[in-house]
Design a protein around this motif. Structure first.
Motif, short mmCIF file in Angstrom:
data_model
loop_
_atom_site.label_atom_id
_atom_site.label_comp_id
_atom_site.label_asym_id
_atom_site.label_seq_id
_atom_site.Cartn_x
_atom_site.Cartn_y
_atom_site.Cartn_z
N PRO A 176 0.69 -1.23 -0.02
CA PRO A 176 0.04 0.01 -0.07
C PRO A 176 0.89 1.32 0.15
O PRO A 176 0.35 2.20 -0.45
N SER A 177 2.12 1.41 0.43
CA SER A 177 2.83 2.57 0.52
C SER A 177 3.60 2.68 -0.68
O SER A 177 4.06 3.90 -0.97
N ARG A 178 3.46 1.88 -1.85
CA ARG A 178 3.95 2.00 -2.82
C ARG A 178 3.21 1.71 -4.15
O ARG A 178 3.83 2.06 -5.48
N HIS A 179 2.20 0.95 -4.04
CA HIS A 179 1.27 0.82 -4.71
C HIS A 179 -0.16 1.18 -5.00
O HIS A 179 -0.74 1.35 -3.77
N GLU A 180 -0.83 2.11 -5.98
CA GLU A 180 -1.98 2.47 -5.73
C GLU A 180 -2.92 1.51 -6.55
O GLU A 180 -2.68 1.32 -7.99
N VAL A 181 -3.76 1.10 -6.13
CA VAL A 181 -4.77 0.06 -6.98
C VAL A 181 -5.95 0.73 -7.47
O VAL A 181 -6.63 1.56 -7.01
N MET A 182 -5.91 0.48 -8.84
CA MET A 182 -6.92 1.09 -9.82
C MET A 182 -8.19 0.24 -9.96
O MET A 182 -9.30 0.82 -9.83
N MET A 183 -8.08 -1.03 -9.83
CA MET A 183 -9.41 -1.82 -9.98
C MET A 183 -8.81 -3.26 -9.57
O MET A 183 -7.64 -3.61 -9.46
N ARG A 184 -10.07 -4.03 -9.69
CA ARG A 184 -9.79 -5.59 -9.38
C ARG A 184 -10.32 -6.06 -10.48
O ARG A 184 -11.34 -6.03 -11.15
N VAL A 185 -9.68 -7.19 -10.89
CA VAL A 185 -9.68 -7.83 -12.25
C VAL A 185 -9.51 -9.38 -12.18
O VAL A 185 -8.72 -9.85 -11.01
N ASP A 186 -10.06 -10.25 -12.98
CA ASP A 186 -9.90 -11.73 -12.87
C ASP A 186 -8.37 -11.77 -13.65
O ASP A 186 -8.31 -11.06 -14.64
N ALA A 187 -7.71 -12.76 -13.00
CA ALA A 187 -6.32 -12.72 -13.62
C ALA A 187 -5.87 -14.09 -13.15
O ALA A 187 -6.20 -14.70 -12.37
N ASP A 188 -4.78 -14.93 -14.01
CA ASP A 188 -4.18 -15.98 -13.86
C ASP A 188 -2.98 -16.01 -12.62
O ASP A 188 -1.96 -16.65 -12.53
N VAL A 189 -3.20 -15.13 -11.76
CA VAL A 189 -2.23 -14.98 -10.67
C VAL A 189 -3.01 -15.15 -9.24
O VAL A 189 -4.38 -14.92 -9.27
N PRO A 190 -2.36 -15.32 -8.37
CA PRO A 190 -2.91 -15.33 -6.83
C PRO A 190 -3.86 -14.38 -6.61
O PRO A 190 -3.68 -13.24 -7.13
N GLU A 191 -5.01 -14.52 -5.84
CA GLU A 191 -5.85 -13.37 -5.45
C GLU A 191 -5.06 -12.44 -4.47
O GLU A 191 -4.12 -12.62 -3.80
N ASP A 192 -5.48 -11.24 -4.90
CA ASP A 192 -4.91 -10.00 -4.09
C ASP A 192 -3.41 -9.76 -4.24
O ASP A 192 -2.66 -9.28 -3.47
N THR A 193 -2.78 -10.32 -5.33
CA THR A 193 -1.61 -9.85 -5.76
C THR A 193 -1.78 -8.82 -7.22
O THR A 193 -2.87 -8.70 -7.72
N VAL A 194 -0.49 -8.64 -7.60
CA VAL A 194 -0.68 -7.63 -8.96
C VAL A 194 -1.10 -8.35 -10.12
O VAL A 194 -0.24 -9.31 -10.18
N ALA A 195 -2.22 -7.69 -10.72
CA ALA A 195 -2.37 -8.52 -12.13
C ALA A 195 -1.68 -7.76 -13.26
O ALA A 195 -1.13 -8.59 -14.16
N ASP A 196 -1.51 -6.59 -13.17
CA ASP A 196 -0.82 -5.94 -14.41
C ASP A 196 -0.55 -4.33 -13.78
O ASP A 196 -1.21 -3.81 -12.78
N LEU A 197 0.46 -3.77 -14.36
CA LEU A 197 1.19 -2.78 -13.93
C LEU A 197 0.37 -1.68 -15.08
O LEU A 197 0.62 -1.85 -16.34
N TYR A 198 -0.23 -0.71 -14.50
CA TYR A 198 -0.92 0.25 -15.29
C TYR A 198 0.02 1.62 -15.78
O TYR A 198 0.08 1.84 -17.02
N ALA A 199 0.73 2.14 -14.73
CA ALA A 199 1.70 3.00 -14.88
C ALA A 199 2.87 2.81 -13.76
O ALA A 199 2.44 2.94 -12.61
#
Length: 266
Positions: free
Chosen positions: A187-210
């Motif tokens: 939370p101190s270094r990442h800003e969550v834009m949205m939650r999406v379905d992805a082939d990675v574990p839950e509550d982890t980074v799905a994709d880098l937006y910026a």
């Protein structure tokens, strides 16, 4: 003669007796006189001498007055000593208050000087950064003004300018924050834009937006990312089926070889 002598002897004895009686009377009178004279002396002793009593009273009064005067002198000396100590304390307090005021004034002046110095350093640092960024801007402007025969040459120029810009940021101790898919959320270094379905574990980074940036240990801008809600049931099932098919295909190497030879002959 003998009779006369006897008479004279008797008379002499009478005279002696009379003399003895007289002496006894005189002694009695003397004792009586002493007894009578003793009574006034006793009364005089009881009454005393008024002058002597007055003298004794005067002596006692004088001694008491002397004692009181000595006590008064001691107290006046004590009072004078305490007043002197009080004056010293007041002078000390006044001196400390004056020194405190000077220290406070010096501290306020120091704060102002430090603030001005900090502002000057900030302005100089900003000027230095802008000066180095001007070279990047000049390169971009020259790239746009130049004639490019193909896109590849333009891309090369942009990449070179980007490398130069990254060099400037690196000199300023600025680094990029670019988490990979599957990384834990910070939370101190990442800003969550949205939650999406992805082939990675839950509550982890799905994709880098910026990407984000940090200077030393201070985050300038957090990285904008999407967070995985976990794979869907259908995707999980397909992944399982793909794994089973791969396992089944890999379980018969001869069949695979035959299929490959048939395809080659065809």
């Amino acid at each position: 003669m003998s009779d006369d002598e006897d008479t004279d002897g008797v008379a002499g004895d009478g005279s002696e007796s009379g003399g003895s009686a007289g002496e006894g009377a005189d002694a009695a009178d003397h004792d009586t006189g002493d007894a009578g004279g003793t009574r006034p002396d006793a009364e005089n002793a009881d009454e005393g001498d008024p002058d002597e009593d007055a003298d004794d009273a005067d002596v006692t009064t004088d001694e008491r007055v002397a004692e009181l005067e000595a006590e008064l002198a001691d107290r006046e000396e004590r009072i004078a000593e305490l007043e002197e100590r009080l004056d010293d304390r007041e002078d000390r307090i006044a001196d400390l208050e004056d020194r405190l005021k000077r220290k406070q004034a010096d501290f306020q002046n120091y704060k102002k000087r430090a603030e001005r110095k900090r502002e000057d350093l900030k302005e100089r640092a900003t000027e230095d950064l802008v000066e180095r960024l001007l070279d990047v801007r000049d390169n971009l402007r020259r790239g746009l003004e130049a004639d490019h025969e193909d896109v590849a040459s333009l891309r090369d120029g942009v990449e070179m300018t980007l490398r130069e810009f990254d060099r400037v940021l690196e000199e300023e101790n600025v680094s990029e924050i670019a988490p990979d898919p599957g990384d834990e959320i910070d939370p101190s270094r990442h800003e969550v834009m949205m939650r999406v379905d992805a082939d990675v574990p839950e509550d982890t980074v799905a994709d880098l937006y910026a990407p984000g940036y940090q200077m030393a240990d201070r985050v300038i801008r957090p990285a904008q990312v999407t967070v995985s809600t976990g794979p869907t049931e259908g995707e999980a099932g397909e992944a399982g089926d793909d794994g089973e098919e791969t396992a089944s295909d890999g379980g018969d190497p001869e069949a695979t070889a035959e299929e490959g030879s048939v395809e080659e002959s065809t």
